[in-house]
Design a protein around this motif. Structure first.
Motif, short mmCIF file in Angstrom:
data_model
loop_
_atom_site.label_atom_id
_atom_site.label_comp_id
_atom_site.label_asym_id
_atom_site.label_seq_id
_atom_site.Cartn_x
_atom_site.Cartn_y
_atom_site.Cartn_z
N ARG A 1 8.55 -2.88 -7.73
CA ARG A 1 7.44 -2.05 -7.31
C ARG A 1 6.72 -3.34 -7.96
NH1 ARG A 1 9.35 4.31 -8.56
NH2 ARG A 1 11.90 3.93 -6.94
N GLY B 1 0.72 -0.98 -0.25
CA GLY B 1 -0.21 0.07 -0.26
C GLY B 1 0.94 1.52 0.13
N GLN B 2 0.09 2.59 -0.26
CA GLN B 2 0.93 3.78 -0.37
C GLN B 2 2.28 3.62 1.42
OE1 GLN B 2 -1.70 7.40 -0.18
NE2 GLN B 2 0.05 8.19 -1.67
N ASP C 1 0.69 5.81 -7.17
CA ASP C 1 1.52 5.60 -5.88
C ASP C 1 2.76 4.72 -5.88
OD1 ASP C 1 -0.46 6.59 -4.53
OD2 ASP C 1 -1.85 4.53 -4.38
N ASN D 1 1.60 -2.53 -3.93
CA ASN D 1 0.65 -1.91 -4.47
C ASN D 1 -0.52 -2.12 -5.64
OD1 ASN D 1 -1.29 0.62 -3.83
ND2 ASN D 1 0.59 1.64 -2.95
N THR D 2 -2.19 -1.75 -5.67
CA THR D 2 -3.05 -2.34 -6.26
C THR D 2 -3.48 -0.99 -7.62
OG1 THR D 2 -4.31 -1.25 -4.86
CG2 THR D 2 -3.74 -2.95 -5.63
N GLY E 1 -6.07 1.31 -7.53
CA GLY E 1 -6.05 1.01 -5.85
C GLY E 1 -7.79 0.33 -6.06
N THR F 1 -5.24 -1.40 0.64
CA THR F 1 -4.29 -2.33 -0.80
C THR F 1 -3.55 -2.74 0.63
OG1 THR F 1 -4.64 -1.37 -2.52
CG2 THR F 1 -2.72 -3.06 -1.84
N GLY F 2 -3.03 -2.21 1.94
CA GLY F 2 -2.03 -2.69 2.80
C GLY F 2 -3.15 -3.14 4.16
#
Length: 386
Positions: free
Chosen positions: A55, A9-10, A43, A38-39, A67, A111-112
């Motif tokens: 990444r 995630g961000q 980000d 990440n999605t 996202g 996401t996270g």
């Protein structure tokens, strides 16, 4: 200690960036590998130090790189579907070169919050090395959905990792700060604290600790699972002043006098009773680790022992590990890792707010369905098109 960092995630990616930055600036060498997952394509593009090849964009077939919109159930689903891509990015990391994995995520987003527990579960299934989590709690003013996400993610994440280190954004944000500047300073603070812990035991500039804190000390402190918090305090080293002749000569090492001893023991107290990454009652802590960092001549062995003894009395546990980490610095710093903390008012508050938000959500959904049915009701005088 050698770590493989994975930011999900961000917020997770930004913290991994900050940890890499600390590792390089301090020449600590505890980061062996670093990934960001990440999605959201944007980000990943905003990261600075995680290598572009590391990444990983997941969920492309579901969210097209945009996202998951704070939907942590969707975040968990896409991570479960694409976790193989993340694990493949670790293929070039030899497990014998790392001591542990650290999965980092903000718990309030999508996401996270959803993906980190899924990834941690898979890492524990495949590797024998410990898998630790680093979870960031959202602020009280960030909204009900983020509080609900964080509470549900916390419940899951803490069960999937060998230990969960928690950072409470709400306890650290300063009023008047921009969002970007605020989070950047928080990430820097977090990286400094964890950097002192994880870099202890590494030999830098030929400096060898008198009482080495190696990876086994950290692992044993985090053993047993549960929740951990980190305290930190630093003071500028006092240098003796002299005349011209004394300044021209090489300065003798600082002796282990009462001043150095009191400074170190005082810093241990300040680090423990000051602002922790997760505020809590330290009484009842299961295990603790003390790392005292600074120039070798300023690291008082008696001060460290006195600080450890005080910490035993304050926490009620005999399982206190610690030692020194000599570095070339004008400051003496102490990091205290408190593991297995259970008296955490912020977590209970978060859970209570989340339960209320969840209940209100169920009620709102039920009322919404009834309201829509009422809106569309024409007493069967109007037919739908199909």
């Amino acid at each position: 200690m050698k770590l493989a960092l994975i930011g999900v995630g961000q917020a997770g990616g930004k913290v991994v960036d900050a940890l890499i930055r600390y590792d390089r600036s301090a020449r600590a060498d505890f980061v062996t590998a670093a990934l960001a997952v990440n999605t959201a394509r944007a980000d990943l593009a905003g990261l600075e130090l995680v290598p572009p090849a590391k990444r990983i964009l997941v969920g492309q077939s579901r969210v097209k790189g945009h996202g998951v919109g704070a939907d942590n159930e969707l975040g968990a689903e896409v991570m479960a579907e694409d976790v193989g891509e993340v694990l493949a990015a670790l293929d070039d990391v030899a497990s014998h070169e790392i001591d542990a994995f650290l999965v980092v995520a903000g718990l309030g987003g999508g996401t996270g919050s959803g993906g980190a527990p899924v990834l941690a579960h898979e890492l524990k299934r495949l590797y024998t090395e410990p898998v630790y989590g680093l979870g960031l709690l959202p602020g009280r003013d960030e909204g009900g959905i983020y509080t609900l996400n964080a509470a549900r993610s916390f419940q899951t994440f803490v069960r999937e990792v060998d230990n969960l280190i928690v950072f409470d954004n709400d306890a650290w944000r300063h009023t008047g700060e921009s969002v970007k500047a605020g989070f950047a300073s928080l990430n820097e603070e977090l990286a400094r604290r964890l950097g002192v812990i994880f870099s202890a035991g590494e030999v830098t500039d030929g400096q060898v600790a008198e009482s080495v804190v190696d990876s086994s000390e950290v692992i044993n402190t985090l053993a047993g699972g549960g929740v951990s918090t980190v305290g930190y305090a630093a003071a500028q080293r006092e240098r003796r002043r002299g005349g011209l002749l004394s300044r021209l000569r090489s300065a003798p090492p600082e002796v282990d006098d009462g001043g150095a001893m009191n400074r170190v023991s005082s810093l241990v107290r300040r680090a423990t009773l000051g602002r922790l990454t997760l505020p809590c009652d330290v009484d009842g802590t299961e295990r603790a680790l003390v790392v005292v960092s600074g120039p070798p001549e300023a690291l008082s062995r008696r001060g460290i022992e006195r600080g450890r003894k005080w910490l035993e009395e304050e926490t009620g546990t005999m399982e206190i590990r610690g030692g020194d980490a000599p570095v070339d610095s004008d400051f003496v710093a102490v990091a205290v890792l408190l593991s297995g903390v259970t008296s955490v008012p912020r977590i209970k508050e978060l859970q209570a707010v989340a339960i209320e938000a969840q209940r209100e959500g169920f009620e709102r959904d039920a009322v919404s369905a009834d309201n829509l049915a009422s809106l569309l009701d024409t007493d069967e005088e109007l037919d739908a098109l199909f």
